[in-house]
Design a protein around this motif. Structure first.
Motif, short mmCIF file in Angstrom:
data_model
loop_
_atom_site.label_atom_id
_atom_site.label_comp_id
_atom_site.label_asym_id
_atom_site.label_seq_id
_atom_site.Cartn_x
_atom_site.Cartn_y
_atom_site.Cartn_z
N SER A 161 6.48 17.39 -10.29
CA SER A 161 6.85 18.34 -11.35
C SER A 161 5.69 19.24 -11.73
CB SER A 161 7.34 17.57 -12.59
OG SER A 161 8.49 16.82 -12.30
N SER A 162 4.47 18.77 -11.47
CA SER A 162 3.27 19.55 -11.78
C SER A 162 2.82 20.41 -10.61
CB SER A 162 2.13 18.62 -12.21
OG SER A 162 2.46 17.92 -13.39
N GLY A 163 3.59 20.43 -9.54
CA GLY A 163 3.29 21.31 -8.42
C GLY A 163 2.59 20.67 -7.24
N TYR A 164 2.36 19.36 -7.30
CA TYR A 164 1.72 18.67 -6.18
C TYR A 164 2.77 18.18 -5.19
CZ TYR A 164 -2.36 18.43 -9.28
OH TYR A 164 -3.41 18.74 -10.11
N THR A 165 2.35 18.01 -3.95
CA THR A 165 3.16 17.34 -2.94
C THR A 165 2.63 15.92 -2.78
OG1 THR A 165 3.52 19.42 -1.76
CG2 THR A 165 3.93 17.39 -0.54
N THR A 166 3.53 14.95 -2.70
CA THR A 166 3.08 13.56 -2.66
C THR A 166 3.73 12.79 -1.52
OG1 THR A 166 4.84 12.93 -4.21
CG2 THR A 166 2.68 13.44 -5.15
N ARG A 167 3.02 11.76 -1.06
CA ARG A 167 3.56 10.74 -0.16
C ARG A 167 3.21 9.39 -0.74
NH1 ARG A 167 4.71 11.93 5.17
NH2 ARG A 167 5.68 9.88 5.08
N ILE A 168 4.04 8.39 -0.46
CA ILE A 168 3.82 7.04 -0.98
C ILE A 168 3.59 6.09 0.19
CG2 ILE A 168 4.82 5.10 -2.24
CD1 ILE A 168 6.55 7.11 -3.76
N ALA A 169 2.56 5.25 0.07
CA ALA A 169 2.34 4.14 1.00
C ALA A 169 2.33 2.86 0.18
CB ALA A 169 1.03 4.32 1.74
N ASN A 170 3.21 1.91 0.53
CA ASN A 170 3.27 0.66 -0.25
C ASN A 170 2.43 -0.45 0.35
OD1 ASN A 170 4.82 0.08 1.97
ND2 ASN A 170 6.72 -0.29 0.82
N THR A 171 1.74 -0.18 1.45
CA THR A 171 0.81 -1.14 2.04
C THR A 171 -0.43 -0.39 2.52
OG1 THR A 171 1.63 -0.94 4.33
CG2 THR A 171 2.72 -2.55 2.89
N GLY A 172 -1.52 -1.13 2.68
CA GLY A 172 -2.74 -0.52 3.19
C GLY A 172 -2.57 -0.06 4.62
N LEU A 221 -2.82 -4.56 -3.28
CA LEU A 221 -1.86 -4.30 -2.21
C LEU A 221 -1.44 -5.61 -1.54
CD1 LEU A 221 -3.59 -1.16 -0.67
CD2 LEU A 221 -1.66 -1.21 -2.27
N PRO A 222 -0.24 -5.66 -0.96
CA PRO A 222 0.26 -6.92 -0.40
C PRO A 222 -0.41 -7.36 0.89
CG PRO A 222 1.83 -5.15 -0.01
CD PRO A 222 0.78 -4.60 -0.93
N ASP A 223 -0.99 -6.42 1.65
CA ASP A 223 -1.52 -6.80 2.97
C ASP A 223 -3.04 -6.73 3.07
OD1 ASP A 223 -1.51 -4.04 2.70
OD2 ASP A 223 -1.10 -3.67 4.81
N ILE A 224 -3.68 -6.04 2.14
CA ILE A 224 -5.14 -5.90 2.19
C ILE A 224 -5.64 -5.60 0.78
CG2 ILE A 224 -4.99 -3.43 2.72
CD1 ILE A 224 -7.57 -3.68 4.31
N ASP A 225 -6.78 -6.13 0.43
CA ASP A 225 -7.35 -5.81 -0.87
C ASP A 225 -7.74 -4.34 -0.91
OD1 ASP A 225 -8.57 -6.99 -3.48
OD2 ASP A 225 -10.11 -5.67 -2.66
N GLY A 226 -7.43 -3.68 -2.02
CA GLY A 226 -7.69 -2.25 -2.13
C GLY A 226 -9.14 -1.88 -1.94
N LEU A 227 -10.06 -2.75 -2.37
CA LEU A 227 -11.48 -2.46 -2.19
C LEU A 227 -11.86 -2.47 -0.71
CD1 LEU A 227 -13.19 -4.41 -5.12
CD2 LEU A 227 -12.97 -1.93 -4.85
N GLU A 228 -11.24 -3.37 0.06
CA GLU A 228 -11.51 -3.39 1.50
C GLU A 228 -10.98 -2.12 2.16
OE1 GLU A 228 -12.72 -4.15 5.23
OE2 GLU A 228 -13.37 -5.11 3.37
N LEU A 229 -9.81 -1.68 1.73
CA LEU A 229 -9.27 -0.43 2.26
C LEU A 229 -10.19 0.73 1.89
CD1 LEU A 229 -7.09 1.23 3.65
CD2 LEU A 229 -5.83 1.27 1.47
#
Length: 230
Positions: free
Chosen positions: A22-33, A54-62
């Protein structure tokens, strides 16, 4: 601007997508690392919003993996881990900003825009070329203080070309930057948007050159621009 949201909470991810679109950005969603890495390897993004749980990898590791690859992307951590040590570790591992959940959408938008401005446009919210000014904060185009009305797709094309002014932008890159989940732009659609945008901005001293087999190049034209009515 295209943002990758790495978040496994579907409700939150959908809410962020709706707000940012709504603010003019284009987005994509990833539900796993793992899926996030696939998207980052195949598409261009301007910014990443990263959950740590995240379910498959810790976000800090990603985060560490992305920084080892030296991807030139600002990364905002958005997580329930909001202790002081968590924030310090996140920044030290390469995050550009860190927000805890729950959060206010207005603050998130403001901080995302500040990241984009700092990483891509210095401290100014405006990009100027010819007789036009692109206000990246309000997502509008101005000439002599008056707003030039552009359809959303044409604004997106202009924004991408302006961010790469003086450089060739391929059709593939335009498609990647402007496509959203489940929707992609064909070459024909891009050509139509370019054709219409070219006609709109030429009176303002700006040209879009087509370099066959390469892409498009945005540049100022010589001489004084006309003074059309926005």
């Amino acid at each position: 601007m295209k943002i990758l949201i790495i978040e496994d909470d579907a409700v939150l991810a959908d809410g962020l997508t709706h707000t940012l679109n709504s603010s003019g950005y284009t987005t994509r969603i990833a539900n796993t690392g793992r899926y996030a890495e696939q998207l980052l390897a195949s598409e261009d993004f301007d910014l990443v919003v990263l959950d740590l749980g995240l379910p498959d990898i810790d976000g800090l590791e990603l985060l560490r993996k992305l920084r080892r690859k030296k991807l030139p992307l600002p990364i905002m951590i958005l997580t329930a881990r909001d202790g002081l040590n968590d924030r310090i570790i996140g920044i030290e591992q390469g995050a550009d900003d860190y927000m805890g959940k729950p959060f206010e959408l207005r603050e998130l938008e403001a901080r995302l825009h500040a990241l984009i401005r700092r990483c891509y446009g210095g401290f100014s919210t405006d990009i100027r070329i010819g007789a036009l000014t692109l206000d990246t904060q309000q997502h509008r185009v101005l000439s002599q203080g008056q707003t030039l009305s552009l359809p959303a797709r044409e604004y997106g094309v202009l924004e991408v070309l302006l961010m790469q002014a003086g450089k060739v932008v391929t059709k593939d890159r335009l498609s990647q930057r402007l496509s959203s989940e489940g929707e992609s732009l064909t070459d024909n659609a891009i050509e139509i948007h370019i054709h219409r945008l070219r006609k709109r901005i030429e009176p303002y001293g700006i040209a879009i050159r087509t370099l066959r087999g390469l892409g498009y190049l945005l540049e100022e034209t010589h001489g004084q621009p006309a003074n059309p009515q926005p």
